[in-house]
Design a protein around this motif. Sequence first.
Motif, PDB file in Angstrom:
ATOM      1  N   TRP A  10      60.191  13.851  27.489  1.00 17.78           N
ATOM      2  CA  TRP A  10      59.718  14.382  25.867  1.00 17.78           C
ATOM      3  C   TRP A  10      59.267  13.810  25.382  1.00 17.78           C
ATOM      4  O   TRP A  10      59.885  12.857  24.567  1.00 17.78           O
ATOM      5  CB  TRP A  10      60.714  15.484  25.725  1.00 17.78           C
ATOM      6  CG  TRP A  10      61.374  16.346  27.011  1.00 17.78           C
ATOM      7  CD1 TRP A  10      60.489  17.192  27.728  1.00 17.78           C
ATOM      8  CD2 TRP A  10      62.633  16.730  26.734  1.00 17.78           C
ATOM      9  NE1 TRP A  10      61.427  17.856  28.507  1.00 17.78           N
ATOM     10  CE2 TRP A  10      63.271  17.688  28.161  1.00 17.78           C
ATOM     11  CE3 TRP A  10      63.943  15.958  25.817  1.00 17.78           C
ATOM     12  CZ2 TRP A  10      64.568  17.813  28.351  1.00 17.78           C
ATOM     13  CZ3 TRP A  10      64.847  16.670  26.321  1.00 17.78           C
ATOM     14  CH2 TRP A  10      64.711  18.084  27.336  1.00 17.78           C
ATOM     15  N   LEU A  11      57.640  14.086  25.284  1.00 20.06           N
ATOM     16  CA  LEU A  11      57.014  12.972  24.454  1.00 20.06           C
ATOM     17  C   LEU A  11      56.270  13.623  23.588  1.00 20.06           C
ATOM     18  O   LEU A  11      55.867  14.291  23.312  1.00 20.06           O
ATOM     19  CB  LEU A  11      55.781  11.873  25.100  1.00 20.06           C
ATOM     20  CG  LEU A  11      57.067  10.787  25.822  1.00 20.06           C
ATOM     21  CD1 LEU A  11      56.018  10.137  26.527  1.00 20.06           C
ATOM     22  CD2 LEU A  11      57.774  10.036  25.286  1.00 20.06           C
ATOM     23  N   PRO A  59      55.457   1.058  23.680  1.00 16.26           N
ATOM     24  CA  PRO A  59      55.176   0.594  22.172  1.00 16.26           C
ATOM     25  C   PRO A  59      53.474  -0.300  22.857  1.00 16.26           C
ATOM     26  O   PRO A  59      52.767  -0.421  21.989  1.00 16.26           O
ATOM     27  CB  PRO A  59      55.843  -0.600  21.723  1.00 16.26           C
ATOM     28  CG  PRO A  59      57.149  -0.384  22.346  1.00 16.26           C
ATOM     29  CD  PRO A  59      57.197   1.181  23.990  1.00 16.26           C
ATOM     30  N   SER A  60      53.274  -0.919  23.558  1.00 14.65           N
ATOM     31  CA  SER A  60      52.373  -1.339  24.264  1.00 14.65           C
ATOM     32  C   SER A  60      50.787  -0.261  24.493  1.00 14.65           C
ATOM     33  O   SER A  60      49.982  -0.123  24.247  1.00 14.65           O
ATOM     34  CB  SER A  60      52.121  -1.635  25.559  1.00 14.65           C
ATOM     35  OG  SER A  60      52.455  -1.176  26.380  1.00 14.65           O
ATOM     36  N   PHE A  61      51.484   0.797  24.980  1.00 15.11           N
ATOM     37  CA  PHE A  61      50.206   2.251  24.146  1.00 15.11           C
ATOM     38  C   PHE A  61      49.699   2.104  22.990  1.00 15.11           C
ATOM     39  O   PHE A  61      48.922   2.347  22.656  1.00 15.11           O
ATOM     40  CB  PHE A  61      50.509   3.441  24.751  1.00 15.11           C
ATOM     41  CG  PHE A  61      51.336   3.748  26.180  1.00 15.11           C
ATOM     42  CD1 PHE A  61      50.718   2.800  27.271  1.00 15.11           C
ATOM     43  CD2 PHE A  61      52.291   4.123  26.862  1.00 15.11           C
ATOM     44  CE1 PHE A  61      51.232   3.023  28.276  1.00 15.11           C
ATOM     45  CE2 PHE A  61      52.911   4.695  27.768  1.00 15.11           C
ATOM     46  CZ  PHE A  61      52.148   3.523  28.365  1.00 15.11           C
ATOM     47  N   LEU A  62      50.399   1.855  22.580  1.00 11.99           N
ATOM     48  CA  LEU A  62      49.886   2.445  20.524  1.00 11.99           C
ATOM     49  C   LEU A  62      48.931   0.654  20.159  1.00 11.99           C
ATOM     50  O   LEU A  62      48.661   0.749  18.826  1.00 11.99           O
ATOM     51  CB  LEU A  62      51.370   2.085  19.661  1.00 11.99           C
ATOM     52  CG  LEU A  62      52.379   3.986  20.423  1.00 11.99           C
ATOM     53  CD1 LEU A  62      53.540   3.579  19.437  1.00 11.99           C
ATOM     54  CD2 LEU A  62      51.137   5.034  20.452  1.00 11.99           C
ATOM     55  N   LEU A  93      58.453   3.595  31.623  1.00 12.20           N
ATOM     56  CA  LEU A  93      57.775   4.539  31.278  1.00 12.20           C
ATOM     57  C   LEU A  93      57.987   3.674  29.282  1.00 12.20           C
ATOM     58  O   LEU A  93      57.256   4.084  28.563  1.00 12.20           O
ATOM     59  CB  LEU A  93      57.851   5.691  31.361  1.00 12.20           C
ATOM     60  CG  LEU A  93      56.311   6.758  30.669  1.00 12.20           C
ATOM     61  CD1 LEU A  93      54.880   6.325  30.813  1.00 12.20           C
ATOM     62  CD2 LEU A  93      56.617   7.676  30.677  1.00 12.20           C
ATOM     63  N   LEU A  94      59.376   4.221  28.871  1.00 13.56           N
ATOM     64  CA  LEU A  94      59.862   4.472  27.848  1.00 13.56           C
ATOM     65  C   LEU A  94      59.634   2.588  27.225  1.00 13.56           C
ATOM     66  O   LEU A  94      59.302   2.718  25.841  1.00 13.56           O
ATOM     67  CB  LEU A  94      61.332   4.705  27.987  1.00 13.56           C
ATOM     68  CG  LEU A  94      61.843   6.238  28.441  1.00 13.56           C
ATOM     69  CD1 LEU A  94      63.525   6.184  28.036  1.00 13.56           C
ATOM     70  CD2 LEU A  94      60.589   7.106  27.329  1.00 13.56           C
ATOM     71  N   ARG A 135      46.919  10.594  25.635  1.00 17.96           N
ATOM     72  CA  ARG A 135      47.956  11.279  26.620  1.00 17.96           C
ATOM     73  C   ARG A 135      47.092  10.643  28.065  1.00 17.96           C
ATOM     74  O   ARG A 135      47.383  10.550  28.361  1.00 17.96           O
ATOM     75  CB  ARG A 135      46.378  12.308  26.074  1.00 17.96           C
ATOM     76  CG  ARG A 135      47.347  13.778  27.000  1.00 17.96           C
ATOM     77  CD  ARG A 135      45.681  15.040  26.978  1.00 17.96           C
ATOM     78  NE  ARG A 135      45.847  15.305  27.832  1.00 17.96           N
ATOM     79  CZ  ARG A 135      45.472  15.659  28.614  1.00 17.96           C
ATOM     80  NH1 ARG A 135      43.971  14.524  28.649  1.00 17.96           N
ATOM     81  NH2 ARG A 135      45.396  16.627  29.584  1.00 17.96           N
ATOM     82  N   LYS A 136      45.567   9.974  27.806  1.00 11.19           N
ATOM     83  CA  LYS A 136      45.392   9.658  29.461  1.00 11.19           C
ATOM     84  C   LYS A 136      45.945   8.924  29.678  1.00 11.19           C
ATOM     85  O   LYS A 136      46.271   8.468  30.835  1.00 11.19           O
ATOM     86  CB  LYS A 136      43.725   9.466  28.970  1.00 11.19           C
ATOM     87  CG  LYS A 136      43.051  10.776  28.985  1.00 11.19           C
ATOM     88  CD  LYS A 136      41.309  10.560  28.942  1.00 11.19           C
ATOM     89  CE  LYS A 136      40.785  11.988  29.267  1.00 11.19           C
ATOM     90  NZ  LYS A 136      39.571  11.510  29.619  1.00 11.19           N
ATOM     91  N   MET A 137      45.996   7.848  28.446  1.00  9.89           N
ATOM     92  CA  MET A 137      46.653   6.364  28.667  1.00  9.89           C
ATOM     93  C   MET A 137      48.311   6.475  29.220  1.00  9.89           C
ATOM     94  O   MET A 137      48.978   6.462  30.368  1.00  9.89           O
ATOM     95  CB  MET A 137      47.183   5.640  27.997  1.00  9.89           C
ATOM     96  CG  MET A 137      47.360   4.302  27.533  1.00  9.89           C
ATOM     97  SD  MET A 137      47.309   2.775  26.725  1.00  9.89           S
ATOM     98  CE  MET A 137      45.650   3.456  25.698  1.00  9.89           C
ATOM     99  N   VAL A 138      48.969   7.663  28.451  1.00  8.92           N
ATOM    100  CA  VAL A 138      50.510   7.925  28.447  1.00  8.92           C
ATOM    101  C   VAL A 138      50.686   8.594  30.737  1.00  8.92           C
ATOM    102  O   VAL A 138      51.772   8.446  31.315  1.00  8.92           O
ATOM    103  CB  VAL A 138      51.235   9.018  28.004  1.00  8.92           C
ATOM    104  CG1 VAL A 138      52.349   9.201  27.965  1.00  8.92           C
ATOM    105  CG2 VAL A 138      51.229   8.102  26.281  1.00  8.92           C
TER     106      VAL A 138
END
Length: 182
Positions: A63-64, A25-28, A20-21, A78-81
């Motif tokens: 914690w994000l 960067p790919s989520f952004l 996940l960590l 939010r949904k993607m994470v």
Amino acid sequence: PTHAAYPELGVSPAPAVGQLLTEIPSFLNKKEHGYGGMVLCTVVGVQMGEKAFGAAAEKAEVWLTLRAEQGMDLEKLRKMVLARAEELAVQGGLTLETEEQDVFPATENDKACADKVLKACAGRVLQEPMRWSEDFGHYLKHCRGAFFGIGAGEDYPGLHTAAYEYPDGLLMRTAESFLHLI
């Protein structure tokens, strides 16, 4: 849980947390996800296991802080994470629990109100949006408005830094700006 000598007998959150960590960067990626503005996902902390060398980690917390210039982008992020965290939990045989706190909607100014502020204050639009969380986003969900800042200059210490001290010279300018708006 399992003994550290037999990690293969337990279920560890480490692979899911690590994956996940590394994927944050790919989520952004603005192009890939079609964001309309700035988006951020900041890792503010990770807690996994405990300092007990005989036991493998069995629990973890990540914690994000998610931020976005536009409400639609914030919800998409939010949904993607959350979806990816759930996928990783299922793959790893883990149970995922989530909790949200200090939720602030994106602060999206009404154009007419923002134009009025710019005119009254002889202001300018920032090239990059202010990144901090702001209660004002809640107000803008119920009425038209515009959030603005009156700064002390680019060379002045930033807000929430040890060197920051409110410059008293801004008080009159701030009051005058509100009087012009009224």
